[in-house]
Design a protein around this motif. Structure first.
Motif, PDB file in Angstrom:
ATOM      1  N   TYR A 127       0.832  -1.204   0.000  1.00 54.60           N
ATOM      2  CA  TYR A 127       0.000   0.000   0.000  1.00 54.60           C
ATOM      3  C   TYR A 127       0.874   1.265   0.000  1.00 54.60           C
ATOM      4  CZ  TYR A 127      -3.394   3.504   1.492  1.00 54.60           C
ATOM      5  OH  TYR A 127      -4.184   4.635   1.554  1.00 54.60           O
ATOM      6  N   ASN A 131       1.039   4.093  -3.045  1.00 51.20           N
ATOM      7  CA  ASN A 131       0.661   5.477  -2.774  1.00 51.20           C
ATOM      8  C   ASN A 131       1.849   6.418  -2.802  1.00 51.20           C
ATOM      9  OD1 ASN A 131      -2.396   5.828  -1.739  1.00 51.20           O
ATOM     10  ND2 ASN A 131      -1.674   3.773  -1.277  1.00 51.20           N
ATOM     11  N   GLY A 136      -0.622   9.256  -3.336  1.00 49.88           N
ATOM     12  CA  GLY A 136      -1.840   9.123  -2.545  1.00 49.88           C
ATOM     13  C   GLY A 136      -1.594   9.281  -1.056  1.00 49.88           C
ATOM     14  N   SER A 137      -2.658   9.117  -0.271  1.00 55.14           N
ATOM     15  CA  SER A 137      -2.578   9.259   1.181  1.00 55.14           C
ATOM     16  C   SER A 137      -2.092   7.957   1.809  1.00 55.14           C
ATOM     17  CB  SER A 137      -3.957   9.620   1.752  1.00 55.14           C
ATOM     18  OG  SER A 137      -3.942   9.557   3.162  1.00 55.14           O
ATOM     19  N   LEU A 138      -1.210   8.090   2.799  1.00 60.18           N
ATOM     20  CA  LEU A 138      -0.701   6.924   3.511  1.00 60.18           C
ATOM     21  C   LEU A 138      -1.567   6.559   4.712  1.00 60.18           C
ATOM     22  CD1 LEU A 138       3.154   7.635   3.468  1.00 60.18           C
ATOM     23  CD2 LEU A 138       1.847   6.105   1.986  1.00 60.18           C
ATOM     24  N   TRP A 141      -2.778   2.732   5.304  1.00 63.25           N
ATOM     25  CA  TRP A 141      -1.790   1.649   5.239  1.00 63.25           C
ATOM     26  C   TRP A 141      -2.255   0.387   5.980  1.00 63.25           C
ATOM     27  CZ3 TRP A 141       0.068  -0.383   9.748  1.00 63.25           C
ATOM     28  CH2 TRP A 141      -0.125   0.371  10.913  1.00 63.25           C
ATOM     29  N   ARG A 304      -7.247   5.021  -8.578  1.00 61.05           N
ATOM     30  CA  ARG A 304      -6.858   5.882  -7.466  1.00 61.05           C
ATOM     31  C   ARG A 304      -5.845   5.149  -6.597  1.00 61.05           C
ATOM     32  NH1 ARG A 304     -10.744  10.005  -4.264  1.00 61.05           N
ATOM     33  NH2 ARG A 304      -9.191  10.780  -2.779  1.00 61.05           N
ATOM     34  N   PRO A 305      -4.721   5.780  -6.226  1.00 60.81           N
ATOM     35  CA  PRO A 305      -3.667   5.057  -5.498  1.00 60.81           C
ATOM     36  C   PRO A 305      -4.123   4.469  -4.158  1.00 60.81           C
ATOM     37  CG  PRO A 305      -3.234   7.434  -5.540  1.00 60.81           C
ATOM     38  CD  PRO A 305      -4.328   7.164  -6.523  1.00 60.81           C
ATOM     39  N   GLU A 306      -4.991   5.184  -3.414  1.00 64.51           N
ATOM     40  CA  GLU A 306      -5.424   4.667  -2.115  1.00 64.51           C
ATOM     41  C   GLU A 306      -6.208   3.362  -2.271  1.00 64.51           C
ATOM     42  OE1 GLU A 306      -5.210   9.185  -1.702  1.00 64.51           O
ATOM     43  OE2 GLU A 306      -5.967   7.731  -3.163  1.00 64.51           O
ATOM     44  N   THR A 307      -7.130   3.344  -3.206  1.00 66.05           N
ATOM     45  CA  THR A 307      -7.960   2.152  -3.391  1.00 66.05           C
ATOM     46  C   THR A 307      -7.193   1.031  -4.089  1.00 66.05           C
ATOM     47  OG1 THR A 307      -8.833   3.216  -5.388  1.00 66.05           O
ATOM     48  CG2 THR A 307     -10.137   3.409  -3.384  1.00 66.05           C
ATOM     49  N   GLY A 309      -4.028   0.550  -3.827  1.00 67.21           N
ATOM     50  CA  GLY A 309      -3.130   0.024  -2.805  1.00 67.21           C
ATOM     51  C   GLY A 309      -3.806  -0.994  -1.912  1.00 67.21           C
TER      52      GLY A 309
END
Length: 464
Positions: A127, A131, A136-138, A141, A304-307, A309
């Motif tokens: 993750y 991100n 994206g937001s960490l 995690w 989207r990087p958060e999803t 991940g």
């Protein structure tokens, strides 16, 4: 004498004892609990995408005494209240594993414990990498680090009818340790402000709970009110209220004394598990899994990087972490894999551990509580990631199950019909003599049938 009138059935009244026992026993089975969990999630998805207004209105409806700090939404009650029952059962399972299960022996516990730790660290790393690259937001995690015990065991129970029992023990131990670390993550990383007065009284309540247990005090009317008070204090303290459930579960005695058929922990787990599997977890799923999948929602999950991940963490990170941790530990330490298991079995279970669902949904809510839109997308990614992991694991487990079923059939084969499976007679000379006689008799029968067929064929082709 007048005939006794049959007892009238009362609508929604108490069920007859046989039916009540049947329902309770069914709810204790992993398969039924997993099916109810899945059904609740499907209903939530359909409800949220067809009648979204009513779903949101009920989910966000507040109830409870505000003077006690318990004016909570229905979703909050399900996540913090009902799910405490689930974690209470998880606490008992962990205690039982520690005193009488795999975790009692450090050598036997090494592999599943390391597998659980690596199976939580690797998804978090996946993750973070996704991100970090995507900007994206960490915050999320911890979302892909959890494994859903009920769902994973349900899939294993349905698919793995012929798999070794050691595989279920490995998965159960791994999932219990996974739950322990998930609880620690919730307590440490998702506790913002602490009300030390409420927390202090909650600790005093837990100490009283423990003292009553050690004194042998019995009676639900003592422990249930005390447990509710402890839960309410924990809820007001700022620490996630499910921690109270785990703490009380760990306090129960799970080893049997002389003359006991079951320990108090086993007995209480037997009573509470139907409530957890049949009510608490399905209701949590009902009010947490309702996410909108209209438009490009599924597309957004993979862009989207958060999803993304979360999905890769569950599907890839869990499999690599659990399998890699197990292999490295067995390769470079004195810990050994159970002789009944093979490495393809471990990989199949590692893939199965990617079913995050319940705890991942909970952590997703906590991680993105201030961004409801992103929290909804994270829930969608948990559902998609868990589904992909379940499908991949089902395929792998099915292949392994077919392999073991074939082996079982070979072990049960009795060619000479003497009531003893042939595999147990391989080293006996008389067995080989009997088998040779059987094979010779079969060959003679085949020759006789071939001769009869040849004569018949010649008679048909000859002159009339």
């Amino acid at each position: 004498m007048s005939a006794t009138k049959p007892r009238r059935s009362i609508f929604l009244g108490r069920m007859p004892l046989p039916e009540r026992n049947f329902v309770a026993d069914a709810l204790r089975a992993e398969t039924v609990g997993g099916v109810l969990l899945l059904a609740a999630a499907v209903i939530a998805l359909i409800w949220a995408n067809t009648l979204s207004g009513s779903y949101a209105a009920i989910r966000d409806f507040h109830l409870g005494p505000a003077s006690l700090g318990l004016d909570l939404s229905v979703q909050h009650w399900a996540a913090n209240g009902l799910l405490a029952i689930f974690f209470f059962v998880a606490g008992i399972e962990l205690k039982r594993e520690l005193v009488a299960g795999e975790l009692r022996d450090p050598k036997a516990a090494a592999l599943p414990v390391v597998a659980a730790v690596c199976g939580m660290a690797t998804p978090a790393i996946v993750y973070a990498v996704v991100n970090g690259i995507g900007g994206g937001s960490l915050q999320g995690w911890a979302v892909p680090t959890a494994t859903d015990i009920a769902f994973a065991l349900a899939v294993l129970a349905v698919i793995g009818t012929s798999l070794p029992s050691a595989l279920r023990a490995f998965l159960l131990t791994l999932a219990v340790v996974d739950d322990l670390f998930a609880i620690l993550i919730i307590a440490v990383f998702f506790t913002s402000t602490i009300n030390f007065l409420a927390l202090g009284f909650a600790v005093i309540g837990l100490a009283l709970f423990y003292l009553l247990l050690r004194k042998g005090v019995r009676g639900w009317y003592v422990y249930v009110p005390l447990a509710l008070v402890i839960w309410g204090l924990m809820e007001n303290s700022g620490v996630h209220a499910t921690i109270a459930g785990v703490a009380m579960g760990l306090m129960l005695r799970c080893h049997r004394r002389d003359g006991e058929d079951r320990s108090p922990g086993e007995r209480i787990e037997h009573l509470v598990r139907p409530l957890s599997a049949g009510l608490a977890v399905p209701l949590f799923a009902l009010f947490s899994a309702g996410v909108s999948i209209a438009g490009g929602a599924v597309h957004d999950v993979f862009t989207r990087p958060e999803t993304l991940g979360v999905v890769l963490g569950l599907v890839v990170g869990k499999a690599l972490g659990v399998f890699g941790g197990t292999w490295v530990t067995a390769r470079f330490t004195k810990a050994e894999l159970n002789p009944d298991l093979k490495w393809p079995d471990v990989f199949a279970v590692a893939t199965l551990a990617g079913i995050g669902f319940t705890v991942s949904l909970l952590i997703g809510e906590l991680a993105f509580s201030e961004d409801l839109a992103l929290a909804s997308e994270i829930k969608a990614s948990v559902l998609i990631g868990s589904l992909l992991a379940a499908v991949c694991a089902a395929v792998l487990l099915k292949l392994r199950n077919n392999k073991y079923r074939t082996l079982c059939e070979d072990e049960e084969r009795d060619e000479d019909h003497d009531g003893i499976p042939d595999i147990y007679e391989l080293d006996k000379p008389e067995y080989h003599l009997r088998m040779a006689a059987i094979l010779e008799a079969k060959a003679a029968e085949h020759r006789r049938l071939a001769e009869v067929a040849a004569r018949t064929h010649a008679g048909d082709d000859g002159p009339a």
